[in-house]
Design a protein around this motif. Structure first.
Motif, short mmCIF file in Angstrom:
data_model
loop_
_atom_site.label_atom_id
_atom_site.label_comp_id
_atom_site.label_asym_id
_atom_site.label_seq_id
_atom_site.Cartn_x
_atom_site.Cartn_y
_atom_site.Cartn_z
N ARG A 51 53.13 29.53 23.87
CA ARG A 51 54.02 28.35 24.87
C ARG A 51 53.81 28.39 26.03
NH1 ARG A 51 59.63 26.65 22.60
NH2 ARG A 51 58.99 24.90 23.76
N LEU A 52 53.74 29.75 26.51
CA LEU A 52 53.73 30.13 28.10
C LEU A 52 52.07 29.81 28.46
CD1 LEU A 52 56.02 33.03 28.24
CD2 LEU A 52 56.32 31.03 29.49
N ILE A 53 51.49 30.38 27.44
CA ILE A 53 49.87 30.32 27.88
C ILE A 53 49.63 28.64 27.76
CG2 ILE A 53 47.59 30.67 26.89
CD1 ILE A 53 48.61 33.22 25.89
N GLY A 106 34.60 30.14 22.33
CA GLY A 106 35.44 30.37 23.56
C GLY A 106 36.76 31.25 23.06
N ALA A 107 37.66 31.34 23.63
CA ALA A 107 38.81 32.20 23.51
C ALA A 107 39.87 31.73 22.38
CB ALA A 107 39.69 32.48 24.95
N LEU A 108 40.10 32.54 21.40
CA LEU A 108 40.88 32.14 20.36
C LEU A 108 42.02 33.17 20.24
CD1 LEU A 108 41.23 30.09 17.79
CD2 LEU A 108 39.74 31.80 16.71
N LEU A 112 37.66 18.48 17.73
CA LEU A 112 37.25 17.08 18.47
C LEU A 112 37.85 17.36 20.01
CD1 LEU A 112 36.40 14.43 17.86
CD2 LEU A 112 38.86 13.59 17.72
N SER A 113 38.61 18.22 20.50
CA SER A 113 39.08 18.14 21.77
C SER A 113 37.97 18.92 22.39
CB SER A 113 40.22 18.80 22.02
OG SER A 113 40.12 20.37 21.83
N GLY A 114 37.45 20.06 22.03
CA GLY A 114 36.39 20.88 22.59
C GLY A 114 37.07 21.81 23.99
N LYS A 115 38.30 22.11 23.58
CA LYS A 115 39.05 22.96 24.50
C LYS A 115 38.38 24.31 24.56
CE LYS A 115 41.84 19.56 25.87
NZ LYS A 115 43.22 19.52 25.73
N GLU A 116 38.51 25.00 25.53
CA GLU A 116 37.88 26.24 25.67
C GLU A 116 38.48 27.47 25.24
OE1 GLU A 116 36.02 23.93 29.14
OE2 GLU A 116 37.99 24.34 28.50
N VAL A 117 39.94 27.09 25.36
CA VAL A 117 40.86 27.98 25.04
C VAL A 117 41.86 27.62 23.98
CG1 VAL A 117 43.05 29.85 25.67
CG2 VAL A 117 40.95 29.21 27.27
N VAL A 118 41.92 28.17 22.68
CA VAL A 118 42.55 27.67 21.48
C VAL A 118 43.59 28.59 21.19
CG1 VAL A 118 42.19 26.97 19.31
CG2 VAL A 118 40.66 25.98 20.85
N LEU A 119 44.85 28.12 21.00
CA LEU A 119 46.03 28.82 20.51
C LEU A 119 46.37 28.50 19.13
CD1 LEU A 119 48.16 28.51 23.80
CD2 LEU A 119 46.23 30.42 23.02
N LEU A 120 46.53 29.19 18.22
CA LEU A 120 46.92 28.86 16.73
C LEU A 120 48.06 29.63 16.32
CD1 LEU A 120 43.33 28.85 14.96
CD2 LEU A 120 44.34 27.13 16.26
N ASP A 121 49.13 28.98 16.00
CA ASP A 121 50.32 29.64 15.51
C ASP A 121 50.37 29.64 14.01
OD1 ASP A 121 52.82 30.89 15.64
OD2 ASP A 121 53.52 29.63 16.93
N VAL A 140 43.55 24.29 27.71
CA VAL A 140 43.90 24.89 26.43
C VAL A 140 44.30 23.90 25.51
CG1 VAL A 140 46.18 26.26 25.70
CG2 VAL A 140 44.99 26.74 28.00
N ALA A 141 44.20 24.21 24.08
CA ALA A 141 44.46 23.31 23.06
C ALA A 141 45.67 24.41 22.14
CB ALA A 141 43.51 22.96 22.27
N TYR A 142 46.65 23.91 21.72
CA TYR A 142 47.67 24.53 21.10
C TYR A 142 47.87 23.84 19.74
CZ TYR A 142 52.22 26.57 20.39
OH TYR A 142 53.46 27.04 19.95
N LEU A 143 47.91 24.75 18.76
CA LEU A 143 48.58 24.27 17.40
C LEU A 143 49.57 24.85 16.95
CD1 LEU A 143 48.05 22.59 14.74
CD2 LEU A 143 46.66 24.75 13.93
N PRO A 144 51.06 24.19 17.22
CA PRO A 144 52.23 25.01 16.74
C PRO A 144 52.45 25.07 15.51
CG PRO A 144 52.58 22.63 17.59
CD PRO A 144 51.01 22.66 17.55
N GLN A 145 53.54 25.83 14.91
CA GLN A 145 53.80 26.06 13.60
C GLN A 145 54.63 25.09 12.92
OE1 GLN A 145 56.31 29.42 12.55
NE2 GLN A 145 56.58 30.03 14.85
#
Length: 542
Positions: free
Chosen positions: A52-54, A193-195, A161-170, A71-76
């Motif tokens: 969440r900080l990232i 990208g960064a995952l 779909l978003s094409g974001k370069e940094v993806v965070l998966l929780d 950044v794209a973020y997938l919360p849990q």
């Protein structure tokens, strides 16, 4: 600080604490490059907080987070957002609403600004859903009508779909069936990208290029997948434990030598005192020898004290290298279920009947959306499950752990929530038992609605396992979703000692194997069927 053009995340002396002053991260530094990274750590170490900080949802109290890329973020907790729609999960709601308004004849310039020339957003969204096997989902469907797996896969389609370069998966594989997990694994292998992935799914973690662990206030990054990291840690721990044993032996040796030296000194002092009292030598000589003996004894004691202290410091240093992870510790009472006692029945219109007897362990498998959760809920309530599958309950006491964990009272404290399940247990005993679930001291007074996902699971598990009287049948829907790898070990241990019936829905084959399932049942659109162990090939388990 300069950064490269490749997607990356740089943490520099990052610290974070909650408004009440509870520290979460303290002076964390590290770099996540444009690779696949699995992020580990026991529950409560701050993995989700770090994501969440990232993502920018939280602000650090000190230090910096520098991100190269969007950044794209997938919360849990997606499954708890029951009022959100498929379009919300895909991240296209504003553009979709704008497109529909324009198509309906509304010329408001705000709609064109919101659409941002993305005229094919509807078609691209449906195509993205189709690639994850969800082409039949309506964009206006609410999350509450989807299965947990459908919810996560829809959100994953939105990330693509978003094409974001940094993806965070929780915890992205929570609630995914075997086919959906495989689809996710395939997507991960080609992700650009960064995952950064927080997960306890070993198969997913083994697809990572790097493994990072949050532990004891520091971030360690290892250049390899989870299994290689686990082997590295085990070898390191074996060496640390051997070094600790050697250091502790050195402490005991030095202490023994100190005792022996003190004994000799005491014996000499007794002899000197006897000589002095008997006046065997001139008084001036006796006093001189007494003084010399006292000085010599003092030096000797200091030398041995220093050796013991040095050995203890060395042992303490080695002890710090040895892990002592805090885990859930549970010891379940015997619910007194005879081996032949019929606890539940599952039926379908084709005439298939599945009986659950005594301490039998049954795994219910099937694709997402087929109705496994609905079947469990109706079994617990004692109702018909669906048009072609129905249930009968015979157990007097059934404990149910639902998948969404939205059954917990958010406004109650942890202690109060567990008291609801165990009204006859004295509060003092409940507090002692909650300590086994890692809720100690004043933490039992925290609101359930304020705890993390892993802590929420532990509250749910405590209400289930500390129930008074104990349940004869446990019904678990995806029980490992919010547990770290260490806590899964403890859950397996607890269930291993449970002497009642068990029905569990899980797509985690490793977990099902460890809890020693007796009966495997698959639910599909035709009804129920007994199946072989999923790992069985040609009738023999590998």
């Amino acid at each position: 600080m300069s950064i490269t053009h490749d997607p990356c995340v740089i943490l520099s002396n990052l610290s974070f604490a909650w408004p009440d002053g509870t520290p979460v991260l303290d002076n964390i530094s590290g770099v996540f490059g444009s690779r696949r990274t699995g992020l580990l750590g026991v529950n409560g170490t701050g993995k989700t907080t770090l994501l969440r900080l990232i993502a920018g949802e939280l602000k650090p109290i000190s230090g910096t987070v520098t991100v190269a890329g969007h950044v794209a973020y997938l919360p849990q907790h997606l499954v708890l957002r029951t009022s959100s729609t498929v379009a919300d999960l895909l991240g296209i709601r504003a553009r979709l609403d704008a497109l529909r308004a324009i198509e309906s004849g509304d010329p408001d310039p705000q709609h064109f600004d919101a659409l941002d020339d993305d005229w094919d957003i509807d078609a691209r969204a449906r195509a993205s859903l189709g690639r994850t096997g969800l082409s039949k989902l309506d964009l206006d469907l609410e999350v509450g009508t989807l299965s947990g797996g459908e919810t996560v896969l829809t959100a994953l389609a939105g990330l693509r779909l978003s094409g974001k370069e940094v993806v965070l998966l929780d915890e992205p594989t929570n609630n995914l069936d075997r086919q959906a997990r495989q689809a996710l694994y395939d997507a991960i292998l080609t992700w650009r990208g960064a995952l950064i992935v927080v997960s306890h799914d070993i198969a997913l973690l083994d697809l990572m290029d790097e493994t990072a662990e949050l532990r004891d206030g520091s971030l360690t990054v290892f250049g390899g997948p989870y299994s290689a990291y686990r082997e590295h840690v085990e070898q390191e721990q074996a060496a640390a434990e051997q070094a600790l044993r050697t250091a502790e032996l050195k402490v005991r040796t030095e202490e023994k030598q100190r005792i022996e030296a003190q004994t000799k000194l005491a014996r000499r002092q007794r002899y000197a005192k006897t000589d002095f009292e008997n006046r065997r030598k001139p008084k001036i000589i006796m006093n001189q020898r007494k003084t010399e003996a006292q000085v010599s004894a003092g030096k000797l004691r200091n030398q041995h004290d220093e050796k013991v202290e040095t050995a203890r410091r060395a042992a303490d240093a080695q002890a710090e290298r040895v892990r002592s992870d805090t885990r859930i510790k549970v010891d379940l009472p015997d619910p007194g279920v005879p081996s032949a006692r019929r606890l539940a029945e599952l039926h379908d219109d084709r005439g298939t009947t599945i009986h659950l007897l005594g301490r039998e362990r049954l795994a219910l498998t099937g694709r997402n959306g087929v109705g496994k959760t609905r079947l469990l809920e109706t079994l617990v309530r004692g109702e018909d499950a669906s048009d072609n599958v129905w249930t009968v309950r015979h157990a007097d006491r059934i404990g149910y752990l639902p998948q969404r964990l939205d059954h917990l009272p958010d406004d109650l404290s942890i202690l109060q929530a567990v008291q609801v399940a165990a009204p006859r247990t004295p509060p003092g005993d409940l507090r002692a038992n909650l300590a086994r679930f890692l809720f100690r001291a004043d933490t039992v007074h925290r609101r359930v609605g304020d705890v993390s996902g892993g802590e929420r699971f532990r509250v749910a598990l405590a209400t289930l396992l500390l129930a008074n009287p104990p349940h004869q049948l446990l019904v678990l829907d995806e029980p490992t979703n919010n547990l770290d790898l260490h806590s899964i070990d403890e859950l397996v241990s607890a269930l291993d000692s449970y002497r009642g019936g068990l029905i569990v829905v899980s797509h985690d084959d490793a977990f099902l194997e460890r809890v020693r399932i007796d009966t495997w049942v698959t639910l599909d659109r035709y009804g129920l069927s007994r199946t072989d162990h999923p790992a069985t090939k040609n009738g023999t388990k590998p």
